[in-house]
Design a protein around this motif. Structure first.
Motif, PDB file in Angstrom:
ATOM      1  N   UNK A   1     -13.677 -30.416  10.974  1.00 40.66           N
ATOM      2  CA  UNK A   1     -14.543 -31.579  10.831  1.00 40.66           C
ATOM      3  C   UNK A   1     -13.931 -32.612   9.891  1.00 40.66           C
ATOM      4  N   UNK A   2     -13.110 -32.153   8.966  1.00 36.86           N
ATOM      5  CA  UNK A   2     -12.438 -33.059   8.026  1.00 36.86           C
ATOM      6  C   UNK A   2     -11.331 -33.828   8.728  1.00 36.86           C
ATOM      7  N   UNK A   3     -10.542 -33.115   9.543  1.00 41.38           N
ATOM      8  CA  UNK A   3      -9.398 -33.754  10.190  1.00 41.38           C
ATOM      9  C   UNK A   3      -9.164 -33.105  11.554  1.00 41.38           C
ATOM     10  N   UNK A   4      -9.574 -33.777  12.594  1.00 41.28           N
ATOM     11  CA  UNK A   4      -9.453 -33.234  13.946  1.00 41.28           C
ATOM     12  C   UNK A   4      -8.053 -33.401  14.518  1.00 41.28           C
ATOM     13  N   UNK A   5      -7.151 -34.038  13.784  1.00 42.32           N
ATOM     14  CA  UNK A   5      -5.783 -34.249  14.262  1.00 42.32           C
ATOM     15  C   UNK A   5      -4.912 -33.006  14.093  1.00 42.32           C
ATOM     16  N   UNK A   6      -5.419 -31.999  13.398  1.00 42.77           N
ATOM     17  CA  UNK A   6      -4.596 -30.869  12.982  1.00 42.77           C
ATOM     18  C   UNK A   6      -4.815 -29.648  13.853  1.00 42.77           C
ATOM     19  N   UNK A   7      -3.900 -28.692  13.721  1.00 40.52           N
ATOM     20  CA  UNK A   7      -4.040 -27.376  14.350  1.00 40.52           C
ATOM     21  C   UNK A   7      -4.449 -26.405  13.238  1.00 40.52           C
ATOM     22  N   UNK A   8      -5.722 -26.079  13.193  1.00 37.63           N
ATOM     23  CA  UNK A   8      -6.263 -25.239  12.128  1.00 37.63           C
ATOM     24  C   UNK A   8      -6.752 -23.929  12.728  1.00 37.63           C
ATOM     25  N   UNK A   9      -6.224 -22.835  12.220  1.00 41.20           N
ATOM     26  CA  UNK A   9      -6.599 -21.509  12.696  1.00 41.20           C
ATOM     27  C   UNK A   9      -6.946 -20.634  11.500  1.00 41.20           C
ATOM     28  N   UNK A  10      -7.487 -19.466  11.774  1.00 37.17           N
ATOM     29  CA  UNK A  10      -7.837 -18.567  10.681  1.00 37.17           C
ATOM     30  C   UNK A  10      -8.046 -17.145  11.170  1.00 37.17           C
ATOM     31  N   UNK A  11      -8.084 -16.245  10.241  1.00 39.86           N
ATOM     32  CA  UNK A  11      -8.362 -14.853  10.581  1.00 39.86           C
ATOM     33  C   UNK A  11      -8.912 -14.124   9.368  1.00 39.86           C
ATOM     34  N   UNK A  12      -9.780 -13.166   9.662  1.00 42.68           N
ATOM     35  CA  UNK A  12     -10.285 -12.276   8.631  1.00 42.68           C
ATOM     36  C   UNK A  12      -9.312 -11.111   8.520  1.00 42.68           C
ATOM     37  N   UNK A  13      -8.685 -10.988   7.367  1.00 43.55           N
ATOM     38  CA  UNK A  13      -7.617 -10.003   7.246  1.00 43.55           C
ATOM     39  C   UNK A  13      -7.454  -9.574   5.800  1.00 43.55           C
ATOM     40  N   UNK A  14      -7.169  -8.304   5.593  1.00 45.57           N
ATOM     41  CA  UNK A  14      -6.846  -7.761   4.279  1.00 45.57           C
ATOM     42  C   UNK A  14      -5.350  -7.505   4.220  1.00 45.57           C
ATOM     43  N   UNK A  15      -4.688  -8.091   3.235  1.00 40.95           N
ATOM     44  CA  UNK A  15      -3.258  -7.880   3.042  1.00 40.95           C
ATOM     45  C   UNK A  15      -3.085  -6.630   2.193  1.00 40.95           C
ATOM     46  N   UNK A  16      -2.303  -5.677   2.694  1.00 37.91           N
ATOM     47  CA  UNK A  16      -2.211  -4.374   2.048  1.00 37.91           C
ATOM     48  C   UNK A  16      -0.860  -4.097   1.397  1.00 37.91           C
ATOM     49  N   UNK A  17       0.118  -4.980   1.570  1.00 38.98           N
ATOM     50  CA  UNK A  17       1.419  -4.728   0.968  1.00 38.98           C
ATOM     51  C   UNK A  17       2.445  -5.748   1.407  1.00 38.98           C
ATOM     52  N   UNK A  18       3.684  -5.561   0.947  1.00 35.90           N
ATOM     53  CA  UNK A  18       4.751  -6.506   1.241  1.00 35.90           C
ATOM     54  C   UNK A  18       5.011  -6.626   2.732  1.00 35.90           C
ATOM     55  N   UNK A  19       5.020  -5.504   3.452  1.00 38.73           N
ATOM     56  CA  UNK A  19       5.299  -5.562   4.887  1.00 38.73           C
ATOM     57  C   UNK A  19       4.233  -6.364   5.615  1.00 38.73           C
ATOM     58  N   UNK A  20       2.991  -6.140   5.248  1.00 35.60           N
ATOM     59  CA  UNK A  20       1.881  -6.874   5.857  1.00 35.60           C
ATOM     60  C   UNK A  20       2.029  -8.374   5.600  1.00 35.60           C
ATOM     61  N   UNK A  21       2.370  -8.730   4.368  1.00 37.62           N
ATOM     62  CA  UNK A  21       2.507 -10.141   4.021  1.00 37.62           C
ATOM     63  C   UNK A  21       3.729 -10.752   4.695  1.00 37.62           C
ATOM     64  N   UNK A  22       4.807  -9.987   4.811  1.00 37.91           N
ATOM     65  CA  UNK A  22       6.003 -10.492   5.488  1.00 37.91           C
ATOM     66  C   UNK A  22       5.693 -10.859   6.936  1.00 37.91           C
ATOM     67  N   UNK A  23       4.880 -10.068   7.600  1.00 37.80           N
ATOM     68  CA  UNK A  23       4.475 -10.384   8.971  1.00 37.80           C
ATOM     69  C   UNK A  23       3.619 -11.641   9.004  1.00 37.80           C
ATOM     70  N   UNK A  24       2.787 -11.792   7.997  1.00 45.33           N
ATOM     71  CA  UNK A  24       1.843 -12.909   7.971  1.00 45.33           C
ATOM     72  C   UNK A  24       2.545 -14.242   7.765  1.00 45.33           C
ATOM     73  N   UNK A  25       3.573 -14.299   6.927  1.00 49.95           N
ATOM     74  CA  UNK A  25       4.218 -15.572   6.604  1.00 49.95           C
ATOM     75  C   UNK A  25       5.237 -16.000   7.654  1.00 49.95           C
TER      76      UNK A  25
END
Length: 371
Positions: A196-220
């Motif tokens: 609603x703030x900026x409709x020009x963008x590609x905004x996505x999201x997910x409900x997720x718990x980061x559990x360690x370095x490997x999990x975060x490496x996949x996320x980034x």
């Protein structure tokens, strides 16, 4: 540069002793030129957007008959390379629609003022934002404000991640949520609100718990920068260490914001420079034994959360655009109840750092102290 023009924000002033000041009164942007003969002043006055560089040099030679051709051209070149001059003929790139040009007009005025790198046009920083992909991890007090600021400024792709639902106690400081959102996943609400703030963008999201370095490496993977706005799990093996090591390994710039009561701060890191663990070790070495720095905790009001979030967003914008061109590896902030207490520290890369100790010697900036 076809038709040089002094930026309106940097209109020059001339003093009686022959000095010319350009850049206004903004600390860190202004410069003074020793101009006893008036060459620079005459050149700047001629840079009104109606003359080519060659015509400005010719004007200088006419005004000062004793000035050699190469001297006149050199003066023009130096001023055009100073960052205080823009091309009056430059137009916004075609990738920005008329609506986007209007939306980001204040952004452009900001970048035009603070960016002293000569560029083809003043939209380059905004174009970098438009093509940037930023991961916002944590959508609480800091993260909700940071995500809003990044969306408002025009970061093209934003992915929002959080594991929690909206709670009543969040509403005192977390900008994206309303009473009607209580019980809903923060990531879901954030995506809808930012759209609603900026409709020009590609905004996505997910409900997720980061559990360690490997999990975060996949996320980034696939992102250009990480805004870490989560603080759990804490400690020496917590999420900040995971973020540091995964970003160092991936060569990804990142920033972390936080607050502890009235103390708000942000730390920013770029590839090749000292990392979070270098900075933390350097700060801890200056503290009395047994005293630790812990940014976090339940004590917060909306201003402290908001300032930390906006500092984080600004750091990400700088890392993505290069405006200002400040290398990472620092922490800065303020104490909202003691305005004279400015937080700033930068420490060099540590050869024994477990995260970045294999980087080339001298890759990081020198120590500049803490105050």
């Amino acid at each position: 540069m076809r038709f040089p023009r002094v930026k309106a924000e940097h209109r020059p002033q001339r003093y009686g002793d022959g000095r010319v000041r350009i850049g206004g009164s903004i600390y860190g942007l202004a410069a003074e030129i020793a101009d006893p003969d008036g060459f620079a002043w005459a050149a700047l006055a001629a840079m009104d957007g109606t003359r080519t560089p060659q015509e400005i040099a010719a004007h200088l030679r006419e005004t000062f008959p004793g000035l050699a051709s190469d001297g006149a051209a050199g003066i023009v070149d130096i001023l055009m390379d100073s960052g205080y001059v823009e091309d009056a003929a430059a137009r916004p790139p075609d990738e920005f629609s008329p609506a986007e040009q209007e939306r980001y007009s204040r952004n452009i005025a900001f970048f035009r003022r603070v960016d002293l790198t000569p560029r083809a046009h003043c939209w380059e920083a905004q174009a970098r934002l438009k093509h940037a992909r930023v991961l916002v991890l944590g959508l609480g007090g800091t993260g909700s404000h940071a995500a809003w600021a990044l969306a408002a400024c025009g970061v093209g792709t934003i992915h929002c991640v959080d594991r929690d639902d909206v709670e009543l106690s969040n509403l005192t400081r977390q900008a994206l949520y309303r009473e009607a959102d209580i019980g809903r996943p923060k990531a879901e609400v954030a995506v809808a609100r930012l759209a609603e703030v900026n409709s020009c963008l590609d905004i996505t999201g997910e409900r997720r718990t980061v559990t360690g370095e490997r999990d975060l490496a996949e996320l980034i993977e696939g992102f250009d920068a990480l805004a870490l706005c989560a603080d759990e799990p804490r400690g020496r093996e917590g999420i900040r260490i995971w973020a540091n090591r995964t970003c160092v390994a991936a060569g990804l710039p990142w920033a972390i914001g936080g607050y502890s009561g009235p103390l708000v701060s942000v730390a920013a890191f770029s590839p090749g420079g000292p990392c979070y663990e270098c900075l933390s070790a350097g700060i801890e070495a200056t503290l009395p034994p047994g005293l630790s720095v812990d940014l976090g905790g339940p004590g917060a009001i909306a201003p402290s959360a908001g300032v930390s979030g906006h500092l984080t967003a600004h750091a990400i914008i700088a890392l993505v655009t290069g405006v200002p061109a400040v290398p990472g590896g620092y922490v800065t902030g303020m104490n909202l109840i003691a305005p004279d207490q400015h937080v700033y520290a930068r420490h060099p890369l540590r050869p024994d750092c477990p995260a970045c100790g294999t980087l080339p010697p001298g890759a990081g900036p020198p120590v500049t102290g803490t105050r």
